[in-house]
Design a protein around this motif. Structure first.
Motif, mmCIF file in Angstrom:
data_model
loop_
_atom_site.group_PDB
_atom_site.id
_atom_site.type_symbol
_atom_site.label_atom_id
_atom_site.label_comp_id
_atom_site.label_asym_id
_atom_site.label_seq_id
_atom_site.Cartn_x
_atom_site.Cartn_y
_atom_site.Cartn_z
ATOM 1 N N VAL A 1 0.841 -1.208 0.000
ATOM 2 C CA VAL A 1 0.000 0.000 0.000
ATOM 3 C C VAL A 1 0.875 1.256 0.000
ATOM 4 N N GLN A 2 1.935 1.232 0.830
ATOM 5 C CA GLN A 2 2.849 2.387 0.870
ATOM 6 C C GLN A 2 3.500 2.617 -0.487
ATOM 7 N N PHE A 3 3.885 1.514 -1.120
ATOM 8 C CA PHE A 3 4.531 1.584 -2.430
ATOM 9 C C PHE A 3 3.584 2.210 -3.458
ATOM 10 N N LEU A 4 2.318 1.743 -3.416
ATOM 11 C CA LEU A 4 1.350 2.260 -4.380
ATOM 12 C C LEU A 4 0.987 3.719 -4.093
ATOM 13 N N ASN A 5 1.124 4.136 -2.827
ATOM 14 C CA ASN A 5 0.794 5.515 -2.449
ATOM 15 C C ASN A 5 1.954 6.482 -2.655
ATOM 16 N N GLU A 6 3.077 5.946 -3.043
ATOM 17 C CA GLU A 6 4.272 6.783 -3.160
ATOM 18 C C GLU A 6 4.118 7.863 -4.233
ATOM 19 N N ASP A 7 3.291 7.579 -5.230
ATOM 20 C CA ASP A 7 3.043 8.560 -6.279
ATOM 21 C C ASP A 7 2.373 9.787 -5.678
ATOM 22 N N ARG A 8 2.608 10.972 -6.287
ATOM 23 C CA ARG A 8 2.008 12.197 -5.736
ATOM 24 C C ARG A 8 0.701 12.547 -6.429
ATOM 25 N N ASP A 9 0.302 11.709 -7.387
ATOM 26 C CA ASP A 9 -0.914 11.958 -8.160
ATOM 27 C C ASP A 9 -2.101 11.342 -7.404
ATOM 28 N N GLU A 10 -2.958 12.195 -6.826
ATOM 29 C CA GLU A 10 -3.997 11.676 -5.923
ATOM 30 C C GLU A 10 -5.058 10.826 -6.624
ATOM 31 N N VAL A 11 -5.299 11.070 -7.912
ATOM 32 C CA VAL A 11 -6.268 10.236 -8.642
ATOM 33 C C VAL A 11 -5.732 8.817 -8.769
ATOM 34 N N GLN A 12 -4.435 8.729 -9.106
ATOM 35 C CA GLN A 12 -3.810 7.408 -9.247
ATOM 36 C C GLN A 12 -3.760 6.688 -7.892
ATOM 37 N N ILE A 13 -3.506 7.454 -6.823
ATOM 38 C CA ILE A 13 -3.467 6.846 -5.476
ATOM 39 C C ILE A 13 -4.838 6.276 -5.132
ATOM 40 N N ALA A 14 -5.902 7.062 -5.394
ATOM 41 C CA ALA A 14 -7.268 6.600 -5.086
ATOM 42 C C ALA A 14 -7.593 5.344 -5.894
ATOM 43 N N TYR A 15 -7.177 5.366 -7.154
ATOM 44 C CA TYR A 15 -7.403 4.229 -8.048
ATOM 45 C C TYR A 15 -6.712 2.973 -7.515
#
Lengths: 63, 136
Positions: B64-78
């Protein structure tokens, strides 16, 4: 939530990719926000408002 | 894969997360190997049995941390959405398999705990592809 992003973008002749670059997000994310598939967080909404030199209420409004 | 973070986000994460992931996966399979080879008695068996799910929780937290590392909030939500569905899918499959095993139905065989990881990743890929339409 609806928004005027497409209109504001068109007024400035910006493509989705241009806006994505200015916001530091992906083009797909700009598309998701523009089509109302995703409601942005307050920080991103403020960033958009600052970029278009307007208020959040002038960009986003209820259905 | 559609839900993976950007190259920059991956590089930022690798420095911090990769060693811990290696330890978590090593613990998971190490415990399995100890059980299989040495059949430990009770106090050690309980401790080892606790270590294995703990390593899965740690691994899930790192994913989950790895997937949240991106700063793009739409991609994180996805990605969060995809991880939720993958977790739900794995849980549902485990429950069904357990029921079949308990009542000895449909010839359900014992499955190695390590199978949870590829099954979770399989669900994650499917959820990522299905949810892509919703977010993009």
């Amino acid at each position: 939530m609806k928004n005027r992003l497409k209109v504001l973008r068109a007024e400035r002749n910006w493509s989705q990719a241009d806006l994505a670059q200015k916001l530091e997000v992906s083009r797909q994310s700009v598309n998701a926000i523009e089509t109302g598939k995703f409601d942005p967080s307050l920080p991103l909404a403020f960033k958009l408002a600052k970029l278009f030199e307007t208020t959040i209420e002038a960009i986003f409004f209820e259905d | 894969m559609p839900f993976m973070p950007t190259k920059e986000a991956k590089m930022r994460y690798r420095r911090r997360g990769a060693p811990a992931i290696v330890v978590a996966i090593g613990t998971f399979f190490g415990v399995h190997s100890v059980f299989h080879r040495y059949h430990p008695s009770e106090p050690w068996a309980i401790l080892l049995a606790l270590l294995q799910p703990l390593s899965i929780i740690v691994l899930a937290a790192f994913i989950v941390q790895f997937l949240n590392e991106d700063r793009d909030e739409v991609q994180i939500a996805y990605r969060r959405h995809a991880v939720s569905w993958a977790t739900a899918g794995l849980l549902a499959l485990c429950l069904i398999w357990n029921q079949l095993g308990v009542y000895k139905l449909a010839g359900a065989r014992e499955v190695a705990p390590g199978m949870a990881i590829p099954v979770f990743l399989g669900f994650l890929i499917v959820a990522g592809i299905v949810l892509k339409r919703r977010y993009q």
